[in-house]
Design an enzyme around this catalytic site. Structure first.
Site, PDB file in Angstrom:
ATOM      1  N   ASP A   9      42.775 -22.305 -28.409  1.00  0.00           N
ATOM      2  CA  ASP A   9      44.124 -22.006 -27.927  1.00  0.00           C
ATOM      3  C   ASP A   9      44.814 -23.325 -27.542  1.00  0.00           C
ATOM      4  OD1 ASP A   9      45.547 -19.318 -26.248  1.00  0.00           O
ATOM      5  OD2 ASP A   9      46.233 -21.360 -25.886  1.00  0.00           O
ATOM      6  N   ASP A 112      49.517 -19.822 -31.401  1.00  0.00           N
ATOM      7  CA  ASP A 112      48.723 -20.962 -30.904  1.00  0.00           C
ATOM      8  C   ASP A 112      47.258 -20.613 -30.644  1.00  0.00           C
ATOM      9  OD1 ASP A 112      48.756 -19.669 -28.399  1.00  0.00           O
ATOM     10  OD2 ASP A 112      48.857 -21.597 -27.362  1.00  0.00           O
ATOM     11  N   GLU A 113      46.796 -19.530 -31.264  1.00  0.00           N
ATOM     12  CA  GLU A 113      45.474 -19.032 -30.893  1.00  0.00           C
ATOM     13  C   GLU A 113      44.726 -18.484 -32.108  1.00  0.00           C
ATOM     14  OE1 GLU A 113      46.254 -15.992 -28.053  1.00  0.00           O
ATOM     15  OE2 GLU A 113      44.155 -15.530 -27.758  1.00  0.00           O
TER      16      GLU A 113
END
Ligand code: TTP
Ligand code: MG
Length: 349
Positions: A9, A112-113
């Site tokens: 992340d 973002d993960e």
């Protein structure tokens, strides 16, 4: 075979990109989100860098509160299309690194993960090396930091990542799972929201280790099916697979009015704009929709939704317009309160 799962992340993603692009802001508290308008702004914070978090600013906080907490922070608008481009580049780096090692399974959770199944590396030592290399590559190529958690399943990997933030790496081997989870607060378990946590606190349960004392039948009685899942999660059990295909489940937009309103003209004008925007996204992806949801937040922040599921899937703007407007109209007819925000969401198929 025993699994090894990695969760990556990015740190303060939107804010970190802004910091990279604007070196003059480096080291300062940065808040990305709605315009604060000297404390009268009505939207929310998307994210804040770690410096701004020290003032108590976090995602989803009203921007007016963020302004009060730190008026000198740098407030920036959300430049989502740029963040999407950065996100794609990062995914490319990750997927290349994975493929080079012979791995295939990557699940994209959000901008973002990601989760990776790195069981093929066979040992936690190798997994840790891989993670260190990956962090270095992302930093070198994109000048951005991320945090990585590694564990025997998604649950443990994700919590490890949360605990190692920012710019960290935490490996939890199977034999460490129990002692790692035990002292943590119950809310860290996905599925335990504020209401569930409150109910548990009332009976003196604050930590995961306390929660392990409840029997499966007790948890089931208290929380139904979710209770059974909680029983497993507090023991570090999570069989969920890494889903490799990218699944977009819904498309939606929402809008906060400059001033709370019950003027149908104003409301419908904004709503029509949202309809066109949602339709445009549907068209670009060539998606069908079947369920339409309208969201309405009143001035006291109470939020309600109304949905309609069509008999058959459709890609027709007229159908979307007609059904969505019907739902919105029901809100206006049934309520005399002023509206703060409206939203539109379609489940795609
Ligand atoms: P997160 O990964 O939850 O947060 P973050 O990357 O900013 O910070 P960290 O992971 O270090 O805790 O979300 C990723 C991005 O998604 C975030 O940068 C902004 C956006 N976002 C919102 O716009 N609104 C929200 O409520 C949340 C949680 C995130
Ligand atoms: Mg993040």
């Amino acid at each position: 075979m025993k699994r090894i799962i990695l969760h990556l992340d990015m740190d303060a993603f939107f804010a970190q990109i802004e910091e990279r692009e604007n070196p003059q802001f480096r080291g300062k508290p940065i808040v990305v989100g709605a315009e604060p308008k000297g404390g009268r702004g009505r939207g929310v914070v998307s994210t804040a860098n770690y410096k701004a978090r020290k003032y108590g600013i976090h995602s989803a906080l009203p921007i007016s509160k963020a302004f009060k907490l730190c008026p000198n922070a740098i407030f920036l608008p959300v430049n989502i299309s740029y963040y999407q481009k950065v996100s794609e580049k990062i995914r490319e780096i990750i997927s290349q690194a994975l493929k080079r090692k012979g791995g295939k399974k990557m699940e994209i959770v959000s901008l973002d993960e990601v989760y990776l199944d790195i069981s093929f590396l066979k040992s936690y030592k190798e997994a840790k090396n891989f993670a260190q290399e990956l962090k270095k590559k992302i930093l070198k190529r994109e000048k951005l930091t991320c945090t990585i958690g590694i564990g025997p399943n998604k649950l443990v990997a994700k919590i490890a990542c949360q605990k190692a933030k920012p710019n960290g790496l935490l490996v939890i081997t199977p034999k460490k799972v129990k002692s790692f989870l035990g002292p943590l607060d119950i809310e860290i378990i996905p599925g335990i929201g504020p209401k569930t946590a409150e109910k548990l606190r009332k009976i003196g349960i604050n930590k995961i280790s306390n929660l392990r004392k409840l029997k499966k039948s007790q948890l089931k009685e208290m929380f139904g099916k979710v209770g059974e899942i909680i029983f497993e999660r507090v023991r570090g059990i999570d069989e969920r697979e890494i889903k490799t295909e990218k699944v977009i489940k819904s498309i939606g937009k929402q809008y906060t009015f400059q001033k709370d309103t019950k003027n149908p003209k104003v409301i419908f004008l904004v709503f029509e704009k949202m309809l066109r925007e949602v339709y445009k996204e549907l068209k670009v992806e060539n998606f069908y929709f079947k369920t339409i949801t309208v969201i309405c937040r009143f001035s006291n922040f109470e939020t309600h939704t109304k949905s309609k599921t069509l008999k058959e899937k459709s890609k027709d703007l007229k159908v979307l317009e007609k059904e969505a407007k019907k739902l919105l109209l029901r809100f206006l007819v049934e309520n005399s309160r002023k509206i703060r925000l409206i939203g539109l969401r379609v489940k795609i198929c």
